[in-house]
Design an enzyme around this catalytic site. Structure first.
Site, PDB file in Angstrom:
ATOM      1  N   ASP A  69      -5.703  -9.705  -1.750  1.00 41.25           N
ATOM      2  CA  ASP A  69      -4.773  -8.763  -1.120  1.00 41.25           C
ATOM      3  C   ASP A  69      -3.785  -9.371  -0.388  1.00 41.25           C
ATOM      4  O   ASP A  69      -3.821  -9.904   0.730  1.00 41.25           O
ATOM      5  CB  ASP A  69      -5.589  -7.682  -0.283  1.00 41.25           C
ATOM      6  CG  ASP A  69      -4.657  -6.645   0.230  1.00 41.25           C
ATOM      7  OD1 ASP A  69      -3.467  -6.763   0.266  1.00 41.25           O
ATOM      8  OD2 ASP A  69      -5.325  -5.647   0.747  1.00 41.25           O
TER       9      ASP A  69
ATOM     10  N   ASN B 225      11.257  -1.080  -4.807  1.00 45.77           N
ATOM     11  CA  ASN B 225      12.301  -0.265  -5.506  1.00 45.77           C
ATOM     12  C   ASN B 225      13.671  -0.124  -4.934  1.00 45.77           C
ATOM     13  O   ASN B 225      13.804  -0.773  -3.785  1.00 45.77           O
ATOM     14  CB  ASN B 225      11.775   1.349  -5.748  1.00 45.77           C
ATOM     15  CG  ASN B 225      11.462   2.156  -4.380  1.00 45.77           C
ATOM     16  OD1 ASN B 225      12.397   1.882  -3.545  1.00 45.77           O
ATOM     17  ND2 ASN B 225      10.300   2.511  -4.375  1.00 45.77           N
TER      18      ASN B 225
ATOM     19  N   ASP C  31       3.731  -2.333  -2.974  1.00 43.17           N
ATOM     20  CA  ASP C  31       4.774  -1.733  -2.017  1.00 43.17           C
ATOM     21  C   ASP C  31       4.037  -0.817  -0.871  1.00 43.17           C
ATOM     22  O   ASP C  31       4.101  -0.821   0.314  1.00 43.17           O
ATOM     23  CB  ASP C  31       5.788  -0.934  -2.622  1.00 43.17           C
ATOM     24  CG  ASP C  31       7.090  -0.684  -1.932  1.00 43.17           C
ATOM     25  OD1 ASP C  31       7.140  -0.962  -0.677  1.00 43.17           O
ATOM     26  OD2 ASP C  31       7.942   0.015  -2.570  1.00 43.17           O
TER      27      ASP C  31
ATOM     28  N   THR D 229       4.744  -6.340 -12.534  1.00 42.46           N
ATOM     29  CA  THR D 229       3.575  -6.033 -13.621  1.00 42.46           C
ATOM     30  C   THR D 229       2.739  -4.988 -13.659  1.00 42.46           C
ATOM     31  O   THR D 229       1.733  -4.856 -14.084  1.00 42.46           O
ATOM     32  CB  THR D 229       2.759  -7.307 -13.676  1.00 42.46           C
ATOM     33  OG1 THR D 229       1.803  -7.458 -12.195  1.00 42.46           O
ATOM     34  CG2 THR D 229       3.393  -8.930 -13.833  1.00 42.46           C
TER      35      THR D 229
ATOM     36  N   TYR E 174       6.047  -1.074 -13.333  1.00 40.69           N
ATOM     37  CA  TYR E 174       7.386  -1.451 -13.770  1.00 40.69           C
ATOM     38  C   TYR E 174       7.133  -1.919 -15.265  1.00 40.69           C
ATOM     39  O   TYR E 174       7.897  -2.179 -16.238  1.00 40.69           O
ATOM     40  CB  TYR E 174       7.929  -2.371 -13.200  1.00 40.69           C
ATOM     41  CG  TYR E 174       8.945  -1.664 -11.849  1.00 40.69           C
ATOM     42  CD1 TYR E 174       8.755  -0.336 -11.807  1.00 40.69           C
ATOM     43  CD2 TYR E 174      10.021  -2.322 -11.211  1.00 40.69           C
ATOM     44  CE1 TYR E 174       9.552   0.236 -10.900  1.00 40.69           C
ATOM     45  CE2 TYR E 174      10.561  -1.940 -10.356  1.00 40.69           C
ATOM     46  CZ  TYR E 174      10.422  -0.472  -9.888  1.00 40.69           C
ATOM     47  OH  TYR E 174      11.154   0.093  -9.003  1.00 40.69           O
TER      48      TYR E 174
HETATM   49  P1  ADP Z   1       6.059  -3.111  -9.883  1.00 33.84           P
HETATM   50  O1  ADP Z   1       6.545  -1.770  -9.424  1.00 33.84           O
HETATM   51  O2  ADP Z   1       6.900  -4.315  -9.604  1.00 33.84           O
HETATM   52  O3  ADP Z   1       5.362  -3.086 -11.144  1.00 33.84           O
HETATM   53  P2  ADP Z   1       3.533  -2.599  -8.547  1.00 33.84           P
HETATM   54  O4  ADP Z   1       3.004  -2.670  -7.001  1.00 33.84           O
HETATM   55  O5  ADP Z   1       3.228  -1.574  -9.554  1.00 33.84           O
HETATM   56  O6  ADP Z   1       4.864  -3.208  -8.798  1.00 33.84           O
HETATM   57  O7  ADP Z   1       2.772  -4.123  -9.208  1.00 33.84           O
HETATM   58  C1  ADP Z   1       2.961  -5.299  -9.275  1.00 33.84           C
HETATM   59  C2  ADP Z   1       1.807  -6.035  -9.125  1.00 33.84           C
HETATM   60  O8  ADP Z   1       0.973  -6.126  -7.595  1.00 33.84           O
HETATM   61  C3  ADP Z   1       0.683  -5.598  -9.990  1.00 33.84           C
HETATM   62  O9  ADP Z   1       0.110  -7.074 -10.645  1.00 33.84           O
HETATM   63  C4  ADP Z   1      -0.519  -5.125  -8.926  1.00 33.84           C
HETATM   64  O10 ADP Z   1      -1.758  -5.412  -9.425  1.00 33.84           O
HETATM   65  C5  ADP Z   1      -0.379  -6.044  -7.849  1.00 33.84           C
HETATM   66  N1  ADP Z   1      -0.861  -5.222  -6.581  1.00 33.84           N
HETATM   67  C6  ADP Z   1      -1.059  -4.130  -6.249  1.00 33.84           C
HETATM   68  N2  ADP Z   1      -1.542  -4.183  -4.747  1.00 33.84           N
HETATM   69  C7  ADP Z   1      -1.533  -5.552  -4.446  1.00 33.84           C
HETATM   70  C8  ADP Z   1      -1.944  -5.930  -3.128  1.00 33.84           C
HETATM   71  N3  ADP Z   1      -2.367  -5.358  -2.254  1.00 33.84           N
HETATM   72  N4  ADP Z   1      -1.932  -7.392  -3.181  1.00 33.84           N
HETATM   73  C9  ADP Z   1      -1.493  -8.097  -4.236  1.00 33.84           C
HETATM   74  N5  ADP Z   1      -1.142  -7.616  -5.427  1.00 33.84           N
HETATM   75  C10 ADP Z   1      -1.087  -6.493  -5.646  1.00 33.84           C
END
Ligand code: ADP
Length: 181
Positions: free
Chosen positions: A16, A30, A40, A125, A128
Site C-alpha cells: 500500500d 485527476n 488517490d 492502470t 483510467y
Molecule cells: P488511475 O485513475 O490513474 O487509473 P487508480 O487509483 O484507479 O488510478 O489506479 C492506479 C493503480 O493504483 C491501480 O493499479 C490500483 O490497483 C493501484 N492502487 C490503488 N490503491 C492503491 C494503494 N493504496 N497503493 C498502491 N497502489 C494502489
C-alpha cells in the site's frame, strides 16, 4: 528487486503506497486535483483529507502528463507529487507519451524538491484503463532513462500480476526483492 541505472536504484514491490517511507509519494490524481477513488482516495485518507484537499485546491488543477507537489501531511513521506495520467482511449491518443511524461515530470518535481527517494503507483492502470503490461513497460523504461538526482525509485504494485511484470522488466525473475549490489 533492484537495479542500478543512471545511478538510480529501481525497486518493485507490492504494498500500500500510503505506508511507504520515502521522501515523495506519487499520487495518480485527476486533472482537477479534486481527490477521488483508488490510490488517490487512499492517499487522501492517509494524509488527512481536509488538509490535502485544501493544498490541492491551491494548485489550480494539473494537465495530463504534468505533476505538482503538496506536503505529505500525515504520511511518512514529506511530499506528495500529484500527476495526472492519461485515460486509455485505445492507444491512438498519445497515451504512452502522456504516461511517460507523468513519470518524467514527477522525477523533475522530485528534483526541484530535493527528494532522494520516490514511490510511484501504477499510474492510469485503475479506472483510467491503461493496459497494465504496457503501463509497466512505460514506467520501467522511463524511470531507467530519465536523468534525475533521485537515488531510489520504488515502483509500487497493488496486485501480483503488476509486481510480476515489474520484476520481469527489471530483470529479476522469479520474483524476489533484493538489495542493490
Ligand atoms: P488511475 O485513475 O490513474 O487509473 P487508480 O487509483 O484507479 O488510478 O489506479 C492506479 C493503480 O493504483 C491501480 O493499479 C490500483 O490497483 C493501484 N492502487 C490503488 N490503491 C492503491 C494503494 N493504496 N497503493 C498502491 N497502489 C494502489
Amino acid at each position: 528487486m533492484s537495479e542500478r541505472a543512471n545511478r538510480v536504484t529501481v525497486e518493485a514491490l507490492r504494498t500500500d503506497i500510503t505506508t511507504e517511507q520515502v521522501d515523495a509519494v506519487v499520487n495518480a490524481a485527476n486533472s482537477r486535483l479534486a481527490g477521488g477513488g483508488g490510490v488517490d482516495g487512499a492517499i487522501h485518507r492517509a494524509a488527512g483529507a481536509a488538509a490535502l484537499r485544501r493544498a490541492c485546491a491551491a494548485l489550480g488543477g494539473c494537465e495530463p502528463g504534468d505533476a505538482k507537489a503538496t506536503p505529505g501531511f500525515a504520511l511518512a513521506a514529506r511530499w506528495i507529487i500529484h500527476t495526472v495520467g492519461p485515460v486509455w482511449r485505445g492507444g491512438g491518443a498519445d497515451e504512452e507519451v502522456v504516461l511517460a511524461s507523468c513519470y518524467r515530470r514527477s522525477l523533475a518535481v522530485a528534483d526541484e524538491l530535493g527528494a532522494a527517494s520516490i514511490a510511484f503507483p501504477a499510474i492510469s492502470t485503475g479506472v483510467y484503463g491503461f493496459p497494465p503490461d504496457l503501463a509497466a513497460s512505460v514506467a520501467v523504461r522511463t524511470v531507467r532513462t530519465t536523468p534525475t538526482e533521485v537515488r531510489l525509485v520504488r515502483l509500487v504494485a497493488f496486485d501480483d500480476a503488476t509486481l510480476s511484470r515489474y520484476l520481469e522488466l527489471l530483470g529479476s525473475w522469479p520474483a524476489g526483492r533484493q538489495d542493490p549490489m
